[in-house]
Write a protein that holds these residues in place. Structure first.
Motif, PDB file in Angstrom:
ATOM      1  N   ARG A 152      36.411  37.658  39.128  1.00 39.89           N
ATOM      2  CA  ARG A 152      37.250  37.091  40.220  1.00 39.89           C
ATOM      3  C   ARG A 152      38.703  37.584  40.160  1.00 39.89           C
ATOM      4  O   ARG A 152      39.309  37.932  41.052  1.00 39.89           O
ATOM      5  N   LEU A 153      39.204  37.527  38.832  1.00 38.84           N
ATOM      6  CA  LEU A 153      40.724  38.197  38.654  1.00 38.84           C
ATOM      7  C   LEU A 153      40.878  39.542  39.273  1.00 38.84           C
ATOM      8  O   LEU A 153      41.682  40.083  39.949  1.00 38.84           O
ATOM      9  N   LEU A 154      39.781  40.496  38.938  1.00 35.68           N
ATOM     10  CA  LEU A 154      39.859  41.886  39.408  1.00 35.68           C
ATOM     11  C   LEU A 154      39.766  41.926  40.776  1.00 35.68           C
ATOM     12  O   LEU A 154      40.627  42.715  41.526  1.00 35.68           O
ATOM     13  N   GLN A 155      38.871  40.984  41.605  1.00 33.88           N
ATOM     14  CA  GLN A 155      38.965  41.188  42.834  1.00 33.88           C
ATOM     15  C   GLN A 155      40.110  40.613  43.711  1.00 33.88           C
ATOM     16  O   GLN A 155      40.340  41.093  44.646  1.00 33.88           O
ATOM     17  N   SER A 159      49.397  43.431  40.978  1.00 34.06           N
ATOM     18  CA  SER A 159      49.758  43.948  39.655  1.00 34.06           C
ATOM     19  C   SER A 159      49.627  42.685  38.676  1.00 34.06           C
ATOM     20  O   SER A 159      50.152  41.627  38.958  1.00 34.06           O
ATOM     21  N   ILE A 160      49.270  43.230  37.494  1.00 34.98           N
ATOM     22  CA  ILE A 160      48.925  42.105  36.482  1.00 34.98           C
ATOM     23  C   ILE A 160      49.630  42.294  35.326  1.00 34.98           C
ATOM     24  O   ILE A 160      49.942  43.188  34.692  1.00 34.98           O
ATOM     25  N   GLU A 161      50.345  41.061  34.891  1.00 43.49           N
ATOM     26  CA  GLU A 161      50.880  41.063  33.701  1.00 43.49           C
ATOM     27  C   GLU A 161      50.374  39.877  32.545  1.00 43.49           C
ATOM     28  O   GLU A 161      50.446  38.628  33.164  1.00 43.49           O
ATOM     29  N   LEU A 179      37.603  49.226  31.275  1.00 42.78           N
ATOM     30  CA  LEU A 179      36.387  49.172  31.398  1.00 42.78           C
ATOM     31  C   LEU A 179      35.664  48.840  32.892  1.00 42.78           C
ATOM     32  O   LEU A 179      34.736  49.287  33.357  1.00 42.78           O
ATOM     33  N   ALA A 180      36.734  48.126  33.681  1.00 38.22           N
ATOM     34  CA  ALA A 180      36.562  47.906  34.991  1.00 38.22           C
ATOM     35  C   ALA A 180      37.348  48.632  35.896  1.00 38.22           C
ATOM     36  O   ALA A 180      37.234  48.415  37.089  1.00 38.22           O
TER      37      ALA A 180
END
Length: 223
Positions: A152-155, A159-161, A179-180
């Motif tokens: 869900r986080l990926l979808q 920008s992620i920190e 890996l994703a």
């Protein structure tokens, strides 16, 4: 000295040996657990705020007392900043900031993630600041990158920190992102003001602080 924080202690000597296997399993299967009723009620506030004024979204997952949420609202004045934490006790300790472009929700973060995706919403920025590291090896699936809701986080994109005082946690998160198919970098947090009470405490205690940062294309953020 009594307020000094101890370093993370783990029975895991390095990256978890089952990390790649666990991430691959979760990437291959959709996480279907429905949001809890109280999360639906909390998310209704968020959806109402967007209906009143459409803005790009910033999420502060595991926001604790919301100090970081208020600081991020100042950093992103043109966005709606949403802090999410499961603890009513922590949220009740919040001291309101100067800006009105943020709100805080009591819910499990994975439930709010699911509701955003269901509503066709994405994120422009996503902060995960000092989540519980669950340092015992048997608790891999309780870590963000080992949990089935990682998909869900990926979808949600953006920008992620992520920051932590446990280097292994950050490196595991970085490997899971790789890996994703998401590129990013691990580095020490230096020369930047603390965003959370935990970060201040860890810094005052002499801990090395680590971050993972990844930029990603935004799709439908804030709709």
């Amino acid at each position: 000295m009594e307020n000094r924080s101890r370093e993370v202690s783990s029975n895991q000597p390095g990256l978890h040996p089952r990390l790649a296997q666990t991430v691959a399993k979760h990437l291959a299967c959709e996480y279907r657990r429905p949001p809890a009723p109280h999360a639906e009620e909390a998310a209704a506030r968020l959806l109402a705020a967007l209906a009143e004024r459409r803005r790009p979204l910033v999420m502060d997952s595991f926001c604790g007392t919301g100090q970081s949420t208020a600081l991020l609202a100042a950093r992103h004045p043109g966005h709606l900043v949403v802090g999410v934490d499961r603890s009513a006790h922590r949220l009740e300790r919040h001291i309101a900031g100067e800006h009105d472009n943020y709100l805080m929700l009591r819910a499990d973060v994975e439930d709010i993630w699911a509701i955003l995706l269901r509503e066709g919403l994405g994120l422009e920025y996503h902060y995960l600041l000092y989540p519980n590291p669950w340092p015992k090896g048997k608790h891999l699936q309780r870590r963000v990158h080992g949990h089935p809701a990682f998909t869900r986080l990926l979808q949600l994109g953006g920008s992620i920190e992520l920051r932590s005082n446990w280097q292994t946690y950050v490196e595991e998160f970085g490997l899971a992102m790789h890996l994703a198919g998401r590129c990013g970098a691990v580095a020490q947090v230096q020369g930047r003001p603390p965003l959370t009470l935990f970060e201040q405490k860890y810094r005052d205690s002499g801990h090395a602080l680590w971050s993972y940062r990844s930029s990603a294309a935004v799709t439908n953020a804030g709709r």
